[in-house]
Motif scaffolding. Sequence first.
Motif, PDB file in Angstrom:
ATOM      1  N   VAL A  66       0.847  -1.192   0.000  1.00  0.00           N
ATOM      2  CA  VAL A  66       0.000   0.000   0.000  1.00  0.00           C
ATOM      3  C   VAL A  66       0.881   1.241   0.000  1.00  0.00           C
ATOM      4  CG1 VAL A  66      -1.782   1.272   1.243  1.00  0.00           C
ATOM      5  CG2 VAL A  66      -1.830  -1.222   1.216  1.00  0.00           C
ATOM      6  N   VAL A  67       0.553   2.190  -0.868  1.00  0.00           N
ATOM      7  CA  VAL A  67       1.343   3.417  -1.000  1.00  0.00           C
ATOM      8  C   VAL A  67       0.388   4.610  -0.945  1.00  0.00           C
ATOM      9  CG1 VAL A  67       3.127   2.297  -2.378  1.00  0.00           C
ATOM     10  CG2 VAL A  67       1.176   3.370  -3.525  1.00  0.00           C
ATOM     11  N   PRO A  68       0.917   5.807  -0.671  1.00  0.00           N
ATOM     12  CA  PRO A  68       0.071   7.004  -0.707  1.00  0.00           C
ATOM     13  C   PRO A  68      -0.531   7.213  -2.088  1.00  0.00           C
ATOM     14  CG  PRO A  68       2.143   7.467   0.419  1.00  0.00           C
ATOM     15  CD  PRO A  68       2.286   6.118  -0.197  1.00  0.00           C
ATOM     16  N   LEU A  69      -1.668   7.922  -2.127  1.00  0.00           N
ATOM     17  CA  LEU A  69      -2.335   8.178  -3.395  1.00  0.00           C
ATOM     18  C   LEU A  69      -1.402   8.810  -4.407  1.00  0.00           C
ATOM     19  CD1 LEU A  69      -5.958   9.467  -2.659  1.00  0.00           C
ATOM     20  CD2 LEU A  69      -5.254   7.298  -3.619  1.00  0.00           C
ATOM     21  N   ARG A  70      -0.593   9.769  -3.949  1.00  0.00           N
ATOM     22  CA  ARG A  70       0.295  10.468  -4.887  1.00  0.00           C
ATOM     23  C   ARG A  70       1.257   9.491  -5.559  1.00  0.00           C
ATOM     24  NH1 ARG A  70       2.155  15.272  -6.412  1.00  0.00           N
ATOM     25  NH2 ARG A  70       0.694  16.372  -5.069  1.00  0.00           N
ATOM     26  N   GLU A  71       1.823   8.580  -4.766  1.00  0.00           N
ATOM     27  CA  GLU A  71       2.756   7.609  -5.347  1.00  0.00           C
ATOM     28  C   GLU A  71       2.052   6.697  -6.339  1.00  0.00           C
ATOM     29  OE1 GLU A  71       5.751   4.008  -3.893  1.00  0.00           O
ATOM     30  OE2 GLU A  71       5.162   5.602  -2.484  1.00  0.00           O
ATOM     31  N   GLY A  72       0.846   6.234  -5.967  1.00  0.00           N
ATOM     32  CA  GLY A  72       0.073   5.410  -6.898  1.00  0.00           C
ATOM     33  C   GLY A  72      -0.291   6.177  -8.145  1.00  0.00           C
ATOM     34  N   TYR A  73      -0.649   7.441  -7.947  1.00  0.00           N
ATOM     35  CA  TYR A  73      -1.001   8.321  -9.077  1.00  0.00           C
ATOM     36  C   TYR A  73       0.173   8.476 -10.029  1.00  0.00           C
ATOM     37  CZ  TYR A  73      -1.575  12.900 -11.331  1.00  0.00           C
ATOM     38  OH  TYR A  73      -1.612  13.930 -12.222  1.00  0.00           O
ATOM     39  N   GLU A  74       1.355   8.753  -9.462  1.00  0.00           N
ATOM     40  CA  GLU A  74       2.534   8.942 -10.313  1.00  0.00           C
ATOM     41  C   GLU A  74       2.854   7.677 -11.091  1.00  0.00           C
ATOM     42  OE1 GLU A  74       3.951  11.642 -10.958  1.00  0.00           O
ATOM     43  OE2 GLU A  74       3.063  12.939  -9.435  1.00  0.00           O
ATOM     44  N   GLY A  75       2.722   6.513 -10.424  1.00  0.00           N
ATOM     45  CA  GLY A  75       3.000   5.255 -11.122  1.00  0.00           C
ATOM     46  C   GLY A  75       2.030   5.010 -12.258  1.00  0.00           C
ATOM     47  N   LYS A  76       0.743   5.245 -12.006  1.00  0.00           N
ATOM     48  CA  LYS A  76      -0.257   5.036 -13.051  1.00  0.00           C
ATOM     49  C   LYS A  76      -0.098   6.047 -14.180  1.00  0.00           C
ATOM     50  CE  LYS A  76      -2.294   1.469 -11.461  1.00  0.00           C
ATOM     51  NZ  LYS A  76      -2.162   0.188 -12.190  1.00  0.00           N
ATOM     52  N   LYS A  77       0.336   7.249 -13.813  1.00  0.00           N
ATOM     53  CA  LYS A  77       0.531   8.254 -14.854  1.00  0.00           C
ATOM     54  C   LYS A  77       1.662   7.846 -15.793  1.00  0.00           C
ATOM     55  CE  LYS A  77       0.363  13.218 -15.491  1.00  0.00           C
ATOM     56  NZ  LYS A  77       0.276  14.541 -14.830  1.00  0.00           N
ATOM     57  N   VAL A  78       2.709   7.244 -15.222  1.00  0.00           N
ATOM     58  CA  VAL A  78       3.795   6.733 -16.063  1.00  0.00           C
ATOM     59  C   VAL A  78       3.279   5.621 -16.969  1.00  0.00           C
ATOM     60  CG1 VAL A  78       5.985   5.481 -16.029  1.00  0.00           C
ATOM     61  CG2 VAL A  78       5.617   7.376 -14.442  1.00  0.00           C
ATOM     62  N   GLU A  79       2.447   4.717 -16.390  1.00  0.00           N
ATOM     63  CA  GLU A  79       1.879   3.641 -17.211  1.00  0.00           C
ATOM     64  C   GLU A  79       1.030   4.208 -18.345  1.00  0.00           C
ATOM     65  OE1 GLU A  79      -0.256   0.859 -14.848  1.00  0.00           O
ATOM     66  OE2 GLU A  79       1.421   0.437 -13.500  1.00  0.00           O
ATOM     67  N   LEU A  80       0.239   5.228 -18.029  1.00  0.00           N
ATOM     68  CA  LEU A  80      -0.589   5.847 -19.067  1.00  0.00           C
ATOM     69  C   LEU A  80       0.267   6.485 -20.141  1.00  0.00           C
ATOM     70  CD1 LEU A  80      -3.431   7.462 -16.928  1.00  0.00           C
ATOM     71  CD2 LEU A  80      -3.665   5.591 -18.552  1.00  0.00           C
ATOM     72  N   GLY A  81       1.387   7.086 -19.720  1.00  0.00           N
ATOM     73  CA  GLY A  81       2.291   7.672 -20.705  1.00  0.00           C
ATOM     74  C   GLY A  81       2.857   6.614 -21.635  1.00  0.00           C
ATOM     75  N   ASN A  82       3.239   5.464 -21.054  1.00  0.00           N
ATOM     76  CA  ASN A  82       3.757   4.369 -21.884  1.00  0.00           C
ATOM     77  C   ASN A  82       2.683   3.830 -22.816  1.00  0.00           C
ATOM     78  OD1 ASN A  82       6.212   4.576 -20.564  1.00  0.00           O
ATOM     79  ND2 ASN A  82       5.713   3.017 -19.043  1.00  0.00           N
ATOM     80  N   THR A  83       1.455   3.723 -22.281  1.00  0.00           N
ATOM     81  CA  THR A  83       0.349   3.252 -23.122  1.00  0.00           C
ATOM     82  C   THR A  83       0.102   4.203 -24.283  1.00  0.00           C
ATOM     83  OG1 THR A  83      -0.701   2.181 -21.223  1.00  0.00           O
ATOM     84  CG2 THR A  83      -2.092   2.629 -23.141  1.00  0.00           C
ATOM     85  N   GLU A  84       0.139   5.493 -23.975  1.00  0.00           N
ATOM     86  CA  GLU A  84      -0.067   6.493 -25.020  1.00  0.00           C
ATOM     87  C   GLU A  84       1.017   6.391 -26.091  1.00  0.00           C
ATOM     88  OE1 GLU A  84      -0.983   9.952 -27.268  1.00  0.00           O
ATOM     89  OE2 GLU A  84      -2.109   8.474 -26.116  1.00  0.00           O
ATOM     90  N   ALA A  85       2.283   6.193 -25.641  1.00  0.00           N
ATOM     91  CA  ALA A  85       3.385   6.068 -26.604  1.00  0.00           C
ATOM     92  C   ALA A  85       3.192   4.834 -27.484  1.00  0.00           C
ATOM     93  CB  ALA A  85       4.727   5.990 -25.857  1.00  0.00           C
ATOM     94  N   GLU A  86       2.759   3.718 -26.873  1.00  0.00           N
ATOM     95  CA  GLU A  86       2.526   2.500 -27.650  1.00  0.00           C
ATOM     96  C   GLU A  86       1.410   2.697 -28.665  1.00  0.00           C
ATOM     97  OE1 GLU A  86       1.727  -0.522 -24.827  1.00  0.00           O
ATOM     98  OE2 GLU A  86       3.772  -0.580 -24.011  1.00  0.00           O
ATOM     99  N   ILE A  87       0.351   3.368 -28.239  1.00  0.00           N
ATOM    100  CA  ILE A  87      -0.771   3.605 -29.154  1.00  0.00           C
ATOM    101  C   ILE A  87      -0.337   4.481 -30.311  1.00  0.00           C
ATOM    102  CG2 ILE A  87      -3.031   4.697 -29.360  1.00  0.00           C
ATOM    103  CD1 ILE A  87      -3.611   3.830 -26.510  1.00  0.00           C
ATOM    104  N   GLN A  88       0.435   5.523 -30.007  1.00  0.00           N
ATOM    105  CA  GLN A  88       0.917   6.405 -31.069  1.00  0.00           C
ATOM    106  C   GLN A  88       1.810   5.648 -32.046  1.00  0.00           C
ATOM    107  OE1 GLN A  88       0.068   9.409 -31.897  1.00  0.00           O
ATOM    108  NE2 GLN A  88      -1.337   9.670 -30.168  1.00  0.00           N
TER     109      GLN A  88
END
Length: 547
Positions: free
Chosen positions: A186-208
């Motif tokens: 379990v991590v703070p929301l901010r840490e989870g948010y930052e991790g998911k944001k990185v995943e979303l960035g990678n997903t966006e790059a893959e889609i592009q």
Amino acid sequence: MSAASCLHTEDQFLCSVCLDVFTDPVSTPCGHNFCKTCITDHWDVKVPYDCPNCKEVFNTKPELKVNTFISEMVAQFRQSAQQEASSSSSEQQVSKPGEVPCDVCTGTKLKALKSCLVCLASYCKTHLEPHLTMSGLKRHQLMDPVENLEGRMCEKHDKLLELFCKNDQMCVCMMCTILDHKTHDVVPLREGYEGKKVELGNTEAEIQQMIQKRRLKLEEFKQSVELSKKNADREMAEGVQVFSALMETVERRLNNLMDTIKEKQRETEKQAEGFIKELQKEISELEKRSSEVKKLSQNEDHFHLLKNITSLNAAPPTKNWNGVRVHPPSYEGTVVRAVKQLEETLSEQMKKLFEAELKRVQQYEVDLTLDPDTAHPNLILSDDGKQVHHRDVRRNLPKNPERFSNYIIVIAKQSFSSGRFYFEVQVKGKVGWGLGVARESINRKGDITLTPQKGFWTIWLRNENEYRALADPPVDLSLQSDPEKVGVFVDYEEGLLSFYDVDAAALIYSFTGCSFTEKLYPYFCPYPNERGKNSAPLIISPVRHTE
């Protein structure tokens, strides 16, 4: 009332339990004031009875009466605050549909500037002032205004969802980490948010990247169609030039020829259009998903991103386009085969046509060498792998699985599984030979049947003048002269295999409508030497290009 005095008065009349302006204010024996409901609810669960401010304990539950003086002051404050809010509302924006309204405003709701995660309420500029000035409220966590703050509370424990469980991919409260998620990461929301944001960035790059690949493939298909059209235009022009000089009796053949070419072109365009529409649909779906991912990834609301990422639409199904091609149809032999039927009256024109076609297919020349590991033990190969002939003495060679054991055959080292290729073989001085292509899975041991069904597309000469195409059934060939050099042309996707008499610039035979699904290997059979009568070798010759 001035803003300073208003804020001072509000500070005096805030209940320390609900942090709001007093409602039915009462005084405790220790002299502190609370909303009647707030202190009553406090004492309902708190025994012994104490003061929430000074913690003084009362042996018996005090009898509470409304403090009329404070009530009157509160009423005056509310009236003054309402007048001030009314005057300031003209300067602030009224909440519009889709915007978060202030939870405190009565009547006209103003647009909220911030939401408080402690109070679970949103405030306009006026009602936000206490959170910016009062020491007790300054410690509250403010964020950009959001709706449904209750949704940020744990339904099970009624605590703020301020943590993120990586194991279960969900937001949890502090009590959840002690109970249901005790052993989880379990991590703070901010840490989870930052991790998911990185995943979303990678997903966006893959889609592009997927979109870019499909755009390139789309352009490739369009270019293939354009190339096909150019080839079709060229072929049709040549057909017109040939048949325009003929008499009325040959016009029907010209029309048939044109229809055949146009049909091939239409089939190519139809195939490409289907691929193009499919690609455009995939690009549209991917761009839509890209927009959704980008929109979610740009959201600065930790909770909103983490809560909604699981509901993000799954990636649309996509096709792997790497092996998909639009192959322009091959027109080699189209005009030639049509005109050949009129060769008695068109012999000169036929000669010119064959010469032109031979030049075109010769552009696909490949460099071949014979594979000694496949050669029958009675075959002798030259050191450079370009020549093969038969001798009566059988050599003692390794019995590897690639070697032909019963038939005097050898195949090339090179194989082809797409595109077009061409090679020439000198057969001069021979009274028997076989040439063509064979698929990779052919039988190399025991009896062999040389038919397309068994993986062989060949022609041969035997008994000096007996030419035959080994189709099913075999086709006897009538040649005007014995070829000294044979050209072999293959268009893999078109399913075409043509044999040419190179020196006479004449077509010998074409296998059409072939189904090539495996690697193809050039095939060579020099035939027995017939006691020296057929001792000349088969020679892979370089193409002699002429202007």
